[in-house]
Write a protein that holds these residues in place. Structure first.
Motif, PDB file in Angstrom:
ATOM      1  N   LEU A 151      78.164  42.765  27.154  1.00 16.09           N
ATOM      2  CA  LEU A 151      77.839  41.446  27.675  1.00 16.09           C
ATOM      3  C   LEU A 151      78.470  41.256  29.053  1.00 16.09           C
ATOM      4  CD1 LEU A 151      76.463  38.738  27.068  1.00 16.09           C
ATOM      5  CD2 LEU A 151      78.628  37.975  26.094  1.00 16.09           C
ATOM      6  N   ILE A 152      79.728  41.677  29.188  1.00 15.88           N
ATOM      7  CA  ILE A 152      80.445  41.604  30.466  1.00 15.88           C
ATOM      8  C   ILE A 152      80.887  43.006  30.847  1.00 15.88           C
ATOM      9  CG2 ILE A 152      82.522  40.768  31.638  1.00 15.88           C
ATOM     10  CD1 ILE A 152      82.378  38.275  29.878  1.00 15.88           C
ATOM     11  N   GLN A 153      80.555  43.434  32.060  1.00 22.37           N
ATOM     12  CA  GLN A 153      80.981  44.723  32.600  1.00 22.37           C
ATOM     13  C   GLN A 153      81.584  44.488  33.978  1.00 22.37           C
ATOM     14  OE1 GLN A 153      77.047  46.841  32.120  1.00 22.37           O
ATOM     15  NE2 GLN A 153      78.443  48.540  31.749  1.00 22.37           N
ATOM     16  N   ILE A 154      82.812  44.952  34.163  1.00 18.52           N
ATOM     17  CA  ILE A 154      83.487  44.835  35.455  1.00 18.52           C
ATOM     18  C   ILE A 154      83.954  46.222  35.859  1.00 18.52           C
ATOM     19  CG2 ILE A 154      85.598  44.002  36.578  1.00 18.52           C
ATOM     20  CD1 ILE A 154      85.321  41.454  34.936  1.00 18.52           C
ATOM     21  N   SER A 155      83.760  46.570  37.129  1.00 16.59           N
ATOM     22  CA  SER A 155      84.318  47.818  37.644  1.00 16.59           C
ATOM     23  C   SER A 155      84.792  47.614  39.074  1.00 16.59           C
ATOM     24  CB  SER A 155      83.309  48.960  37.559  1.00 16.59           C
ATOM     25  OG  SER A 155      82.189  48.689  38.332  1.00 16.59           O
ATOM     26  N   ASN A 156      86.007  48.068  39.332  1.00 11.80           N
ATOM     27  CA  ASN A 156      86.630  48.036  40.666  1.00 11.80           C
ATOM     28  C   ASN A 156      86.601  46.658  41.307  1.00 11.80           C
ATOM     29  OD1 ASN A 156      87.174  50.870  40.601  1.00 11.80           O
ATOM     30  ND2 ASN A 156      85.002  51.188  40.966  1.00 11.80           N
ATOM     31  N   LEU A 157      86.799  45.617  40.511  1.00 16.79           N
ATOM     32  CA  LEU A 157      86.764  44.252  41.022  1.00 16.79           C
ATOM     33  C   LEU A 157      88.075  43.909  41.731  1.00 16.79           C
ATOM     34  CD1 LEU A 157      85.192  41.242  39.431  1.00 16.79           C
ATOM     35  CD2 LEU A 157      87.575  41.019  40.074  1.00 16.79           C
ATOM     36  N   GLU A 158      87.965  43.318  42.897  1.00 15.76           N
ATOM     37  CA  GLU A 158      89.130  42.842  43.646  1.00 15.76           C
ATOM     38  C   GLU A 158      88.841  41.471  44.227  1.00 15.76           C
ATOM     39  OE1 GLU A 158      90.558  45.505  46.631  1.00 15.76           O
ATOM     40  OE2 GLU A 158      90.954  47.108  45.200  1.00 15.76           O
ATOM     41  N   PHE A 159      89.878  40.643  44.226  1.00  9.81           N
ATOM     42  CA  PHE A 159      89.792  39.325  44.856  1.00  9.81           C
ATOM     43  C   PHE A 159      91.126  39.045  45.521  1.00  9.81           C
ATOM     44  CE2 PHE A 159      90.519  34.820  45.079  1.00  9.81           C
ATOM     45  CZ  PHE A 159      89.335  34.363  45.635  1.00  9.81           C
ATOM     46  N   SER A 160      91.083  38.427  46.689  1.00  7.45           N
ATOM     47  CA  SER A 160      92.328  38.038  47.355  1.00  7.45           C
ATOM     48  C   SER A 160      92.141  36.725  48.087  1.00  7.45           C
ATOM     49  CB  SER A 160      92.776  39.120  48.333  1.00  7.45           C
ATOM     50  OG  SER A 160      91.816  39.308  49.340  1.00  7.45           O
ATOM     51  N   TYR A 161      93.207  35.962  48.126  1.00 10.30           N
ATOM     52  CA  TYR A 161      93.235  34.725  48.910  1.00 10.30           C
ATOM     53  C   TYR A 161      93.739  35.025  50.314  1.00 10.30           C
ATOM     54  CZ  TYR A 161      92.585  32.125  44.570  1.00 10.30           C
ATOM     55  OH  TYR A 161      92.076  31.628  43.387  1.00 10.30           O
ATOM     56  N   THR A 162      94.444  36.160  50.466  1.00  8.71           N
ATOM     57  CA  THR A 162      94.978  36.583  51.767  1.00  8.71           C
ATOM     58  C   THR A 162      94.485  38.000  52.045  1.00  8.71           C
ATOM     59  OG1 THR A 162      96.980  37.456  50.734  1.00  8.71           O
ATOM     60  CG2 THR A 162      97.041  35.156  51.448  1.00  8.71           C
ATOM     61  N   THR A 163      95.203  38.759  52.858  1.00  9.49           N
ATOM     62  CA  THR A 163      94.757  40.108  53.201  1.00  9.49           C
ATOM     63  C   THR A 163      95.062  41.130  52.108  1.00  9.49           C
ATOM     64  OG1 THR A 163      96.816  40.429  54.400  1.00  9.49           O
ATOM     65  CG2 THR A 163      94.888  39.775  55.687  1.00  9.49           C
ATOM     66  N   SER A 164      96.112  40.915  51.314  1.00 10.70           N
ATOM     67  CA  SER A 164      96.425  41.875  50.253  1.00 10.70           C
ATOM     68  C   SER A 164      95.767  41.442  48.944  1.00 10.70           C
ATOM     69  CB  SER A 164      97.939  41.995  50.070  1.00 10.70           C
ATOM     70  OG  SER A 164      98.485  40.744  49.737  1.00 10.70           O
ATOM     71  N   PRO A 165      95.256  42.405  48.168  1.00  9.72           N
ATOM     72  CA  PRO A 165      94.572  42.047  46.921  1.00  9.72           C
ATOM     73  C   PRO A 165      95.472  41.254  45.974  1.00  9.72           C
ATOM     74  CG  PRO A 165      94.165  44.339  47.465  1.00  9.72           C
ATOM     75  CD  PRO A 165      95.203  43.840  48.422  1.00  9.72           C
ATOM     76  N   PHE A 166      94.923  40.174  45.453  1.00 11.19           N
ATOM     77  CA  PHE A 166      95.637  39.313  44.520  1.00 11.19           C
ATOM     78  C   PHE A 166      95.307  39.713  43.089  1.00 11.19           C
ATOM     79  CE2 PHE A 166      95.371  35.423  41.880  1.00 11.19           C
ATOM     80  CZ  PHE A 166      96.720  35.101  41.858  1.00 11.19           C
ATOM     81  N   LEU A 167      94.050  40.055  42.867  1.00  9.73           N
ATOM     82  CA  LEU A 167      93.571  40.404  41.534  1.00  9.73           C
ATOM     83  C   LEU A 167      92.795  41.706  41.634  1.00  9.73           C
ATOM     84  CD1 LEU A 167      93.170  39.461  38.552  1.00  9.73           C
ATOM     85  CD2 LEU A 167      91.065  38.384  39.318  1.00  9.73           C
ATOM     86  N   ARG A 168      93.155  42.673  40.798  1.00 11.57           N
ATOM     87  CA  ARG A 168      92.463  43.961  40.806  1.00 11.57           C
ATOM     88  C   ARG A 168      92.197  44.356  39.356  1.00 11.57           C
ATOM     89  NH1 ARG A 168      95.899  47.444  43.827  1.00 11.57           N
ATOM     90  NH2 ARG A 168      94.784  46.814  45.671  1.00 11.57           N
TER      91      ARG A 168
END
Length: 73
Positions: free
Chosen positions: A6-23
């Motif tokens: 149902l949910i598939q995630i691969s290599n997901l990244e999110f950041s509020y600044t320049t360095s990744p916050f969530l990986r």
């Protein structure tokens, strides 16, 4: 036969600044399964849920819900 998660995630990244916050390198959840998300304040739990719900968009990676690419919508 194996069904598509149902949910598939691969290599997901999110950041509020320049360095990744969530990986998240890989995450799969099948229909009918449950998951418990736990961790200290500030580690990205709410950010991850906001990405899953479509409130936020990841900067990198793939996110599919029911076989559809959410990250490209």
């Amino acid at each position: 036969s194996m069904s598509t998660p149902l949910i598939q995630i691969s290599n997901l990244e999110f950041s509020y600044t320049t360095s990744p916050f969530l990986r998240i390198p890989e995450f799969n959840l099948n229909a009918g399964e449950s998951v418990f998300v736990e961790g200290p304040s500030g580690v990205g739990k709410t950010t991850w849920l906001e990405i899953l719900s479509g409130i936020l968009k990841s900067q990198r990676g793939e996110y599919q819900f029911a076989g559809r690419r959410v990250d490209q919508m």
